[in-house]
Design a protein around this motif. Sequence first.
Motif, PDB file in Angstrom:
ATOM      1  N   ASP A  51     -12.593   6.822  14.900  1.00  0.00           N
ATOM      2  CA  ASP A  51     -12.334   6.690  16.332  1.00  0.00           C
ATOM      3  C   ASP A  51     -11.111   5.831  16.639  1.00  0.00           C
ATOM      4  OD1 ASP A  51     -13.432   4.321  15.483  1.00  0.00           O
ATOM      5  OD2 ASP A  51     -14.878   4.119  17.121  1.00  0.00           O
ATOM      6  N   LEU A  52     -10.581   5.168  15.623  1.00  0.00           N
ATOM      7  CA  LEU A  52      -9.385   4.345  15.808  1.00  0.00           C
ATOM      8  C   LEU A  52      -8.096   5.152  15.621  1.00  0.00           C
ATOM      9  CD1 LEU A  52      -8.623   1.408  16.402  1.00  0.00           C
ATOM     10  CD2 LEU A  52      -8.705   0.952  13.944  1.00  0.00           C
ATOM     11  N   VAL A  53      -8.218   6.345  15.073  1.00  0.00           N
ATOM     12  CA  VAL A  53      -7.026   7.150  14.768  1.00  0.00           C
ATOM     13  C   VAL A  53      -6.156   7.411  15.997  1.00  0.00           C
ATOM     14  CG1 VAL A  53      -6.198   9.371  13.894  1.00  0.00           C
ATOM     15  CG2 VAL A  53      -8.064   8.188  12.714  1.00  0.00           C
ATOM     16  N   PRO A  54      -6.705   7.797  17.154  1.00  0.00           N
ATOM     17  CA  PRO A  54      -5.835   8.051  18.312  1.00  0.00           C
ATOM     18  C   PRO A  54      -5.002   6.839  18.723  1.00  0.00           C
ATOM     19  CG  PRO A  54      -8.024   8.962  18.694  1.00  0.00           C
ATOM     20  CD  PRO A  54      -8.117   8.130  17.455  1.00  0.00           C
ATOM     21  N   VAL A  55      -5.586   5.653  18.621  1.00  0.00           N
ATOM     22  CA  VAL A  55      -4.857   4.435  18.985  1.00  0.00           C
ATOM     23  C   VAL A  55      -3.718   4.188  18.009  1.00  0.00           C
ATOM     24  CG1 VAL A  55      -5.065   1.973  19.482  1.00  0.00           C
ATOM     25  CG2 VAL A  55      -7.003   3.494  19.934  1.00  0.00           C
ATOM     26  N   ILE A  56      -3.992   4.385  16.724  1.00  0.00           N
ATOM     27  CA  ILE A  56      -2.958   4.200  15.709  1.00  0.00           C
ATOM     28  C   ILE A  56      -1.828   5.204  15.917  1.00  0.00           C
ATOM     29  CG2 ILE A  56      -2.488   4.399  13.230  1.00  0.00           C
ATOM     30  CD1 ILE A  56      -5.283   3.199  12.753  1.00  0.00           C
ATOM     31  N   LEU A  57      -2.191   6.441  16.223  1.00  0.00           N
ATOM     32  CA  LEU A  57      -1.175   7.456  16.501  1.00  0.00           C
ATOM     33  C   LEU A  57      -0.301   7.058  17.693  1.00  0.00           C
ATOM     34  CD1 LEU A  57      -3.327  10.658  15.958  1.00  0.00           C
ATOM     35  CD2 LEU A  57      -1.234  10.146  14.698  1.00  0.00           C
TER      36      LEU A  57
ATOM     37  N   LYS B  21       5.440   8.061  11.863  1.00  0.00           N
ATOM     38  CA  LYS B  21       4.558   9.210  11.736  1.00  0.00           C
ATOM     39  C   LYS B  21       3.312   8.795  10.955  1.00  0.00           C
ATOM     40  CE  LYS B  21       7.677  11.527  13.824  1.00  0.00           C
ATOM     41  NZ  LYS B  21       7.480  11.834  15.263  1.00  0.00           N
ATOM     42  N   VAL B  22       2.250   9.553  11.118  1.00  0.00           N
ATOM     43  CA  VAL B  22       0.976   9.242  10.464  1.00  0.00           C
ATOM     44  C   VAL B  22       0.494  10.463   9.695  1.00  0.00           C
ATOM     45  CG1 VAL B  22      -1.433   8.540  10.785  1.00  0.00           C
ATOM     46  CG2 VAL B  22       0.360   7.602  12.279  1.00  0.00           C
ATOM     47  N   THR B  23       0.180  10.245   8.424  1.00  0.00           N
ATOM     48  CA  THR B  23      -0.500  11.263   7.630  1.00  0.00           C
ATOM     49  C   THR B  23      -1.787  10.645   7.106  1.00  0.00           C
ATOM     50  OG1 THR B  23      -0.212  12.949   5.924  1.00  0.00           O
ATOM     51  CG2 THR B  23       0.625  10.757   5.417  1.00  0.00           C
ATOM     52  N   PHE B  24      -2.573  11.384   6.351  1.00  0.00           N
ATOM     53  CA  PHE B  24      -3.923  10.932   6.033  1.00  0.00           C
ATOM     54  C   PHE B  24      -4.149  10.834   4.522  1.00  0.00           C
ATOM     55  CE2 PHE B  24      -3.977  12.400  10.303  1.00  0.00           C
ATOM     56  CZ  PHE B  24      -4.909  11.625  10.965  1.00  0.00           C
ATOM     57  N   HIS B  25      -4.789   9.730   4.138  1.00  0.00           N
ATOM     58  CA  HIS B  25      -5.160   9.446   2.753  1.00  0.00           C
ATOM     59  C   HIS B  25      -6.664   9.691   2.662  1.00  0.00           C
ATOM     60  CE1 HIS B  25      -4.626   6.362  -0.795  1.00  0.00           C
ATOM     61  NE2 HIS B  25      -4.734   7.610  -1.211  1.00  0.00           N
TER      62      HIS B  25
ATOM     63  N   GLY C 161       8.740   5.107   7.222  1.00  0.00           N
ATOM     64  CA  GLY C 161       8.679   6.105   8.274  1.00  0.00           C
ATOM     65  C   GLY C 161       7.323   6.755   8.453  1.00  0.00           C
ATOM     66  N   VAL C 162       6.526   6.804   7.374  1.00  0.00           N
ATOM     67  CA  VAL C 162       5.248   7.517   7.429  1.00  0.00           C
ATOM     68  C   VAL C 162       4.122   6.597   6.980  1.00  0.00           C
ATOM     69  CG1 VAL C 162       3.924   9.504   6.611  1.00  0.00           C
ATOM     70  CG2 VAL C 162       6.378   9.735   7.024  1.00  0.00           C
ATOM     71  N   ILE C 163       3.131   6.457   7.845  1.00  0.00           N
ATOM     72  CA  ILE C 163       1.931   5.674   7.541  1.00  0.00           C
ATOM     73  C   ILE C 163       0.914   6.602   6.892  1.00  0.00           C
ATOM     74  CG2 ILE C 163       0.031   4.352   8.555  1.00  0.00           C
ATOM     75  CD1 ILE C 163       2.008   3.823  10.943  1.00  0.00           C
ATOM     76  N   VAL C 164       0.466   6.246   5.703  1.00  0.00           N
ATOM     77  CA  VAL C 164      -0.564   7.035   5.018  1.00  0.00           C
ATOM     78  C   VAL C 164      -1.899   6.342   5.272  1.00  0.00           C
ATOM     79  CG1 VAL C 164      -1.272   8.120   2.860  1.00  0.00           C
ATOM     80  CG2 VAL C 164       1.156   7.649   3.283  1.00  0.00           C
ATOM     81  N   LEU C 165      -2.617   6.813   6.263  1.00  0.00           N
ATOM     82  CA  LEU C 165      -3.800   6.141   6.784  1.00  0.00           C
ATOM     83  C   LEU C 165      -5.050   6.480   5.973  1.00  0.00           C
ATOM     84  CD1 LEU C 165      -5.126   4.456   9.072  1.00  0.00           C
ATOM     85  CD2 LEU C 165      -5.333   6.596  10.371  1.00  0.00           C
TER      86      LEU C 165
ATOM     87  N   TYR D  80     -10.674  19.727  11.026  1.00  0.00           N
ATOM     88  CA  TYR D  80     -10.981  18.709  12.041  1.00  0.00           C
ATOM     89  C   TYR D  80      -9.750  17.852  12.337  1.00  0.00           C
ATOM     90  CZ  TYR D  80     -12.767  14.282  13.904  1.00  0.00           C
ATOM     91  OH  TYR D  80     -12.962  13.143  14.666  1.00  0.00           O
ATOM     92  N   ILE D  81      -9.077  17.374  11.300  1.00  0.00           N
ATOM     93  CA  ILE D  81      -7.910  16.508  11.489  1.00  0.00           C
ATOM     94  C   ILE D  81      -6.799  17.236  12.226  1.00  0.00           C
ATOM     95  CG2 ILE D  81      -6.033  15.337  10.263  1.00  0.00           C
ATOM     96  CD1 ILE D  81      -8.081  14.579   8.095  1.00  0.00           C
ATOM     97  N   ILE D  82      -6.512  18.467  11.797  1.00  0.00           N
ATOM     98  CA  ILE D  82      -5.399  19.208  12.412  1.00  0.00           C
ATOM     99  C   ILE D  82      -5.740  19.603  13.847  1.00  0.00           C
ATOM    100  CG2 ILE D  82      -4.043  21.326  12.283  1.00  0.00           C
ATOM    101  CD1 ILE D  82      -4.160  21.064   9.226  1.00  0.00           C
ATOM    102  N   ASP D  83      -6.985  20.040  14.090  1.00  0.00           N
ATOM    103  CA  ASP D  83      -7.378  20.411  15.443  1.00  0.00           C
ATOM    104  C   ASP D  83      -7.343  19.209  16.391  1.00  0.00           C
ATOM    105  OD1 ASP D  83      -7.732  23.058  14.853  1.00  0.00           O
ATOM    106  OD2 ASP D  83      -9.921  22.932  14.611  1.00  0.00           O
TER     107      ASP D  83
END
Length: 463
Positions: free
Chosen positions: A211-217, A226-230, A190-194, A248-251
């Motif tokens: 810059d690839l994060v928006p596409v992955i989201l 869902k996506v969270t961050f590693h 359920g959750v991708i740890v990117l 930065y990530i949350i904003d």
Amino acid sequence: ILNYDIMARFRRRTCIILLLFILFVCSIMMALKTLRPDRAGFGDPFGLGLLPELQQRTVLLDNKQNSLNQIQGDTATRVSNLHSIAVNTMKASMPPVNKLEEELSSPNYNFHIFYYSWFGNPQFDGKYIHWNHPLLPHWDPKIANNYPKGRHNPPEDIGANFYPELGSYSSKDPSVIEAHMKQMRAASTGVIVLSWYPPGMADENGEPTDDLVPVILDYAHKYNLKVTFHIEPYKDRDDRSMYHNVKYIIDKYGGHPAFYRHKTSTGRLLPMFYVYDSYVTIPEIWANLLTVSGSQTIRNTPYDALFIALLVEERHKHDIHRSGFDGMYTYFATNGFSYGSSHHNWASLKAFCDSNNLMFIPSVGPGYIDTSIRPWNNHNTRNRVNGKYYETAFSAALLVRPEIISITSFNEWHEGTQIEKAVPKRTGQVVYLDYKPHKPNVYLELTQKWSEKYRKEQEQWLM
């Protein structure tokens, strides 16, 4: 009389043969029944408890879907608060949400899977990235001299012991991203740890990927993932830089409906960040960020979150607690490699976490082999044993009743921990490992099987 006797014997023999044939057919049917897959996933050809505990230590570190609306309804009941926060502030362009034709298991938001978007090829990136990984020398020159040097030469020769079904792909290829999302969803994660580095930064063999994060989201949202961050150990990572990068990530991404927030026992919905190699920073620095009285505290601010530290050695559990982290994970898919990755230590780690109000997130993996990039590291290989190793890890994790299970990994091909589809391949002098006698999707199916098993057992834990 003679003819009558002959006919009688013939009839008896025919009846006996017919009876034996019927018994044979019945036995075949029973045998096939025992091999029948559970639900739409995978059956039980792999037994548990067959893999002995590995003691080697080193000093190194169904529910079927009929329509997308049905899935969205299920998701809304789980994370309705997150969606209400996210929709109005989403800036990324979303792909059209079409009905998914294939039947996919419902996502399990308590199954988190580590994901890497650092691969590149000439078509999308102008060159190969990471597939051409260099052979890393041993730190002891005497040992290093006994092993080959240089780097891999894709597409036939890649820095991995297995070969992906998608070939030496680019992480920027939209068709690859979609295929990955479909595979992770089919596995009922359920959750991708990117894996994440700050803008302009990357690992020493890669290129920046923020810059690839928006596409992955966007693609994750299409599949209700869902996506969270590693957060990787980037240069000069400390309390101040972490504060700015979390902000930065949350904003930038916190308004996206695929951005993961975890519901705590107090009912708060908080982002979650896994912090790789957290132990290289001293507890006093982390405490500045992660404790209420810290000079750079993030607590009780709009950027508060759950921070999960990497536990390698036993002593790290005390450092993690002092630092103000909210939990710990073990990452490595090598049972016995470290204290944290050793299955037999998970019960005591879970007990420590429970007594200190911390989350314990064990990391399970299908095996480990990195000799394509570390040819001297054969002693840390963990054979997949046709899936038994993976199932043993899941079984060990479920025994400690964790709130979350993490999976190492979807596509860390360099270390052979991937569950992504792999295919047999032989090129020149290179013969790649594969998942035979099973299909390329066997580890996705095993993950889906254990996701369902986890759901059922978790219902019993909560009763």
